[in-house]
Enzyme design. Structure first.
Site, PDB file in Angstrom:
ATOM      1  N   CYS A 262      -3.025   1.713   6.638  1.00  0.00           N
ATOM      2  CA  CYS A 262      -3.201   1.058   7.939  1.00  0.00           C
ATOM      3  C   CYS A 262      -3.843   2.022   8.938  1.00  0.00           C
ATOM      4  O   CYS A 262      -4.348   1.581   9.962  1.00  0.00           O
ATOM      5  CB  CYS A 262      -1.867   0.544   8.448  1.00  0.00           C
TER       6      CYS A 262
ATOM      7  N   GLU B  99     -10.010  -4.861  10.689  1.00  0.00           N
ATOM      8  CA  GLU B  99      -9.473  -3.870   9.756  1.00  0.00           C
ATOM      9  C   GLU B  99     -10.163  -4.017   8.396  1.00  0.00           C
ATOM     10  O   GLU B  99     -10.019  -5.047   7.736  1.00  0.00           O
ATOM     11  CB  GLU B  99      -7.968  -4.083   9.596  1.00  0.00           C
TER      12      GLU B  99
ATOM     13  N   GLY C 142       2.943  -5.254   7.334  1.00  0.00           N
ATOM     14  CA  GLY C 142       1.919  -5.976   6.591  1.00  0.00           C
ATOM     15  C   GLY C 142       0.804  -6.399   7.519  1.00  0.00           C
ATOM     16  O   GLY C 142       0.556  -5.737   8.543  1.00  0.00           O
ATOM     17  N   SER C 143       0.156  -7.499   7.187  1.00  0.00           N
ATOM     18  CA  SER C 143      -1.016  -7.907   7.962  1.00  0.00           C
ATOM     19  C   SER C 143      -0.604  -8.589   9.271  1.00  0.00           C
ATOM     20  O   SER C 143       0.478  -9.186   9.369  1.00  0.00           O
ATOM     21  CB  SER C 143      -1.872  -8.850   7.122  1.00  0.00           C
TER      22      SER C 143
ATOM     23  N   GLU D 199       5.102  -3.985  12.124  1.00  0.00           N
ATOM     24  CA  GLU D 199       4.222  -2.820  11.898  1.00  0.00           C
ATOM     25  C   GLU D 199       2.987  -3.364  11.197  1.00  0.00           C
ATOM     26  O   GLU D 199       3.052  -3.714  10.011  1.00  0.00           O
ATOM     27  CB  GLU D 199       4.914  -1.797  10.994  1.00  0.00           C
ATOM     28  N   LEU D 200       1.854  -3.453  11.903  1.00  0.00           N
ATOM     29  CA  LEU D 200       0.715  -4.206  11.376  1.00  0.00           C
ATOM     30  C   LEU D 200      -0.525  -3.332  11.225  1.00  0.00           C
ATOM     31  O   LEU D 200      -0.430  -2.125  11.127  1.00  0.00           O
ATOM     32  CB  LEU D 200       0.485  -5.422  12.283  1.00  0.00           C
TER      33      LEU D 200
ATOM     34  N   ASN E 242       0.786  -1.234   0.000  1.00  0.00           N
ATOM     35  CA  ASN E 242       0.000   0.000   0.000  1.00  0.00           C
ATOM     36  C   ASN E 242       0.822   1.290   0.000  1.00  0.00           C
ATOM     37  O   ASN E 242       0.315   2.323  -0.423  1.00  0.00           O
ATOM     38  CB  ASN E 242      -1.043  -0.015   1.125  1.00  0.00           C
TER      39      ASN E 242
HETATM   40  P1  NAP Z   1       0.437  -8.925   3.688  1.00  0.00           P
HETATM   41  O1  NAP Z   1      -0.421  -9.771   2.844  1.00  0.00           O
HETATM   42  O2  NAP Z   1       0.704  -9.349   5.091  1.00  0.00           O
HETATM   43  O3  NAP Z   1       1.813  -8.802   2.886  1.00  0.00           O
HETATM   44  C1  NAP Z   1       2.868  -8.006   3.364  1.00  0.00           C
HETATM   45  C2  NAP Z   1       4.177  -8.586   2.889  1.00  0.00           C
HETATM   46  O4  NAP Z   1       4.359  -9.865   3.495  1.00  0.00           O
HETATM   47  C3  NAP Z   1       4.230  -8.822   1.376  1.00  0.00           C
HETATM   48  O5  NAP Z   1       5.546  -8.553   0.916  1.00  0.00           O
HETATM   49  C4  NAP Z   1       3.923 -10.302   1.266  1.00  0.00           C
HETATM   50  O6  NAP Z   1       4.448 -10.892   0.109  1.00  0.00           O
HETATM   51  C5  NAP Z   1       4.654 -10.817   2.497  1.00  0.00           C
HETATM   52  N1  NAP Z   1       4.237 -12.128   2.962  1.00  0.00           N
HETATM   53  C6  NAP Z   1       3.028 -12.726   2.836  1.00  0.00           C
HETATM   54  N2  NAP Z   1       3.072 -13.971   3.385  1.00  0.00           N
HETATM   55  C7  NAP Z   1       4.334 -14.155   3.859  1.00  0.00           C
HETATM   56  C8  NAP Z   1       5.018 -15.217   4.525  1.00  0.00           C
HETATM   57  N3  NAP Z   1       4.402 -16.356   4.825  1.00  0.00           N
HETATM   58  N4  NAP Z   1       6.319 -15.049   4.862  1.00  0.00           N
HETATM   59  C9  NAP Z   1       6.950 -13.901   4.569  1.00  0.00           C
HETATM   60  N5  NAP Z   1       6.369 -12.867   3.934  1.00  0.00           N
HETATM   61  C10 NAP Z   1       5.072 -12.975   3.597  1.00  0.00           C
HETATM   62  O7  NAP Z   1      -0.078  -7.425   3.751  1.00  0.00           O
HETATM   63  P2  NAP Z   1      -0.564  -6.495   2.557  1.00  0.00           P
HETATM   64  O8  NAP Z   1      -1.902  -6.941   2.136  1.00  0.00           O
HETATM   65  O9  NAP Z   1       0.514  -6.330   1.532  1.00  0.00           O
HETATM   66  O10 NAP Z   1      -0.645  -5.103   3.316  1.00  0.00           O
HETATM   67  C11 NAP Z   1      -1.747  -4.702   4.015  1.00  0.00           C
HETATM   68  C12 NAP Z   1      -1.528  -4.834   5.512  1.00  0.00           C
HETATM   69  O11 NAP Z   1      -0.379  -4.113   5.903  1.00  0.00           O
HETATM   70  C13 NAP Z   1      -2.691  -4.225   6.290  1.00  0.00           C
HETATM   71  O12 NAP Z   1      -3.003  -5.051   7.378  1.00  0.00           O
HETATM   72  C14 NAP Z   1      -2.101  -2.905   6.775  1.00  0.00           C
HETATM   73  O13 NAP Z   1      -2.710  -2.383   7.912  1.00  0.00           O
HETATM   74  C15 NAP Z   1      -0.694  -3.281   7.025  1.00  0.00           C
HETATM   75  N6  NAP Z   1       0.161  -2.090   7.049  1.00  0.00           N
HETATM   76  C16 NAP Z   1       0.698  -1.664   8.223  1.00  0.00           C
HETATM   77  C17 NAP Z   1       1.477  -0.515   8.259  1.00  0.00           C
HETATM   78  C18 NAP Z   1       2.132  -0.031   9.520  1.00  0.00           C
HETATM   79  O14 NAP Z   1       3.074   0.746   9.428  1.00  0.00           O
HETATM   80  N7  NAP Z   1       1.692  -0.438  10.685  1.00  0.00           N
HETATM   81  C19 NAP Z   1       1.684   0.199   7.091  1.00  0.00           C
HETATM   82  C20 NAP Z   1       1.099  -0.252   5.919  1.00  0.00           C
HETATM   83  C21 NAP Z   1       0.347  -1.404   5.892  1.00  0.00           C
HETATM   84  P3  NAP Z   1       3.556 -11.124  -1.219  1.00  0.00           P
HETATM   85  O15 NAP Z   1       3.147  -9.774  -1.672  1.00  0.00           O
HETATM   86  O16 NAP Z   1       4.499 -11.786  -2.139  1.00  0.00           O
HETATM   87  O17 NAP Z   1       2.394 -11.968  -0.794  1.00  0.00           O
END
Ligand code: NAP
Length: 475
Positions: A284, A378, A230-231, A250-251, A154
């Protein structure tokens, strides 16, 4: 292919490599190809860790690290429009918002450069204890070691900046895995790093299957820290699987805002409308739940709805667009299902709730019960709930009624109310008379509860990616 369509190689040990396989990236808006990137797997991940370990055998002095980071900030300044177009094409982020992100990434590098120059340990007052008499004690701040960095789709430029700039400032080499949907912004940064003179191996960028690359980062003991944005589901699992590493998380969040009756309602309505739907709610800290003191509820809603309805939904490449697509069809279907769940439970859709072409219109839901997904999970979509409350205690209880705790906000003209809310809202940050979507890149930013366990912002991230080593001298 779109105007920005390109074919990119991976950065590994200072070389741009192909692997014979590709990851295709398509526009979340049109489905058109944006480009393709060489696909890495476990073998490339192991080579990248090796390259990072060997880079760190010859530490880069702090002044060199700072100079490189400043050069990257400068280069980003020159290529800001290209960076914004790249973000917009691959993430489907409206250009307006993509330009803000590109500018913020510059400031992230600038702050990281400052931290590189300031990195220092501290004196220990040894003779404060009898045992320490005659001794001199101080600490050195040492880089923690190779950092595995994993980033989400994002904020494909600035969140990658928040991973790599502080790690390099701390003196750590990085193996970066950006989101598969948005690798181009990360590769642009990698290009700028190499042009800025970063020696081989200090930054390695791998695009490919998350589990395969993630497993290497988890299992290889030479990766000393993982920094993940990420999530929650993925993040906490990584932490569980790597109990002996530092795993900085950071979730997500289900961002609440309290609006007291004494607030400037016009200001609140404008800020809420702008921050609940920007990038279709895929931040997020997108405003998701608004709790309004009952005596001001009708007034606030009457000021809020027209502003929401005036938002321009459309092509992210269009200069006028405020709200673009969700990242993919699955995300859109999930958000639609959550709206349906709320409707079926008796909540009222005040505006939106349906598609405009392929895009989901900004949606405002009233009377959503606290147990509904839109009220405590979320959403990560263009939805915002509005709910009336009677007492501040009730508002705070409602706002805290989620497993998340990243940022929250309150609008009020009463300092006592503001400070009471700041003390009692269980979140990593509380904004007053500003939407909690606000983030400036030097702030300590991070969550409590399920939202994470760390703080980013270069000064804080550098601390998390270094270790203190004590030195005691007998005089
Ligand atoms: P996501 O599905 O968790 O993916 C984040 C990253 O993790 C991607 O690079 C993804 O790779 C990787 N990933 C997925 N499964 C993995 C595994 N088993 N092992 C290692 N890496 C893995 O999250 P998203 O949909 O991209 O992002 C949205 C989430 O991020 C939301 O929950 C949002 O709130 C959160 N977020 C938090 C912040 C903060 O600063 N707190 C900022 C921005 C976003 P692939 O893309 O290859 O699947």
């Amino acid at each position: 292919m779109a105007a920005t369509a390109s074919e990119k190689k991976l950065l590994l040990g200072g070389e741009w490599i192909e692997t014979g396989a590709w990851v295709e990236v398509r526009s979340p808006y049109s489905g058109e190809p944006v480009g393709r990137v060489a696909r890495a797997g476990a073998a490339e991940a192991r080579r990248a860790v090796e390259a990072a370990v060997s880079a760190m055998r010859e530490p880069l002095p702090a002044h060199k690290r700072a100079e490189i980071l400043v050069r990257v900030a400068g280069a980003l300044g020159k290529r800001q429009e290209e960076a914004a177009q790249t973000i917009s094409a691959e993430a489907g982020k409206p250009l307006k918002a993509a330009r803000v992100e590109a500018a913020r990434a510059m400031s992230t590098f600038t702050f990281a450069a400052v931290e590189a120059r300031k990195l220092a340990g501290e004196m220990v007052p040894m003779d404060a204890a009898q045992a320490g008499t005659g001794k001199l004690g101080f600490t050195l701040r040492q880089p923690i070691g190779v950092v595995g960095a994993i980033s989400p789709f994002n904020f494909p430029l600035n969140l990658v900046a928040h991973k790599i700039a502080p790690a390099l400032a701390a003196g750590c080499a990085v193996v970066l895995k950006p989101a598969s949907q948005t690798p181009f912004s990360a590769l642009l940064l990698a290009e700028l790093e190499t042009e800025a003179g970063l020696p081989p191996g200090w930054l390695n960028v791998l695009v490919g299957p998350a589990a395969e690359i993630g497993d290497v980062l988890v299992e290889d003991e030479r990766v000393r820290a993982i920094t993940f944005t990420g999530s929650s589901a993925v993040g906490w699992k990584l932490a569980e699987r790597a109990p002996r590493k530092r795993v900085n998380l950071e979730l997500g969040n289900a961002t609440p805002v309290v609006v007291a009756a004494d607030a400037d309602l016009d200001d609140a309505a404008a800020k809420l409308a702008a921050n609940a739907f920007s990038f279709a709610g895929q931040s997020c800290i997108s405003v998701q739940r608004v709790y309004v003191e009952r005596s001001a509820y009708d007034d606030l809603v009457a000021r809020f709805l027209p502003r929401v309805e005036a938002l321009v939904v459309g092509d992210p490449a269009d200069e006028a667009t405020d709200v673009g697509p969700l990242i993919d069809r699955d995300a859109r279907d999930r958000v639609l299902a959550w709206i349906e769940e709320a409707g079926a439970a008796g909540a009222e859709i005040l505006t939106g709730g349906e598609l405009e072409g392929e895009l989901l219109r900004p949606t405002v839901i009233a009377n959503a019960g606290p147990g509904l997904k839109v009220s405590c999970e979320e959403v990560f979509g263009p939805i915002c709930t509005v709910t009336a409350y009677d007492t501040l205690d009730e508002a705070i209880e409602l706002a805290n009624g989620t497993r998340y705790g990243l940022q929250a906000g309150i609008f009020t003209s009463n300092v006592k109310t503001a400070l009471e809310a700041a003390r009692r809202l269980e979140f990593g940050g509380v904004t007053v008379n500003e939407a909690p979507t606000f983030r400036s890149d030097q702030m300590p930013y991070g969550g409590v509860k399920d939202s994470g366990n760390t703080r980013e912002g270069p000064a804080y991230a550098v601390r998390e990616l270094t270790e203190e080593r004590l030195v005691v001298l007998e005089l």
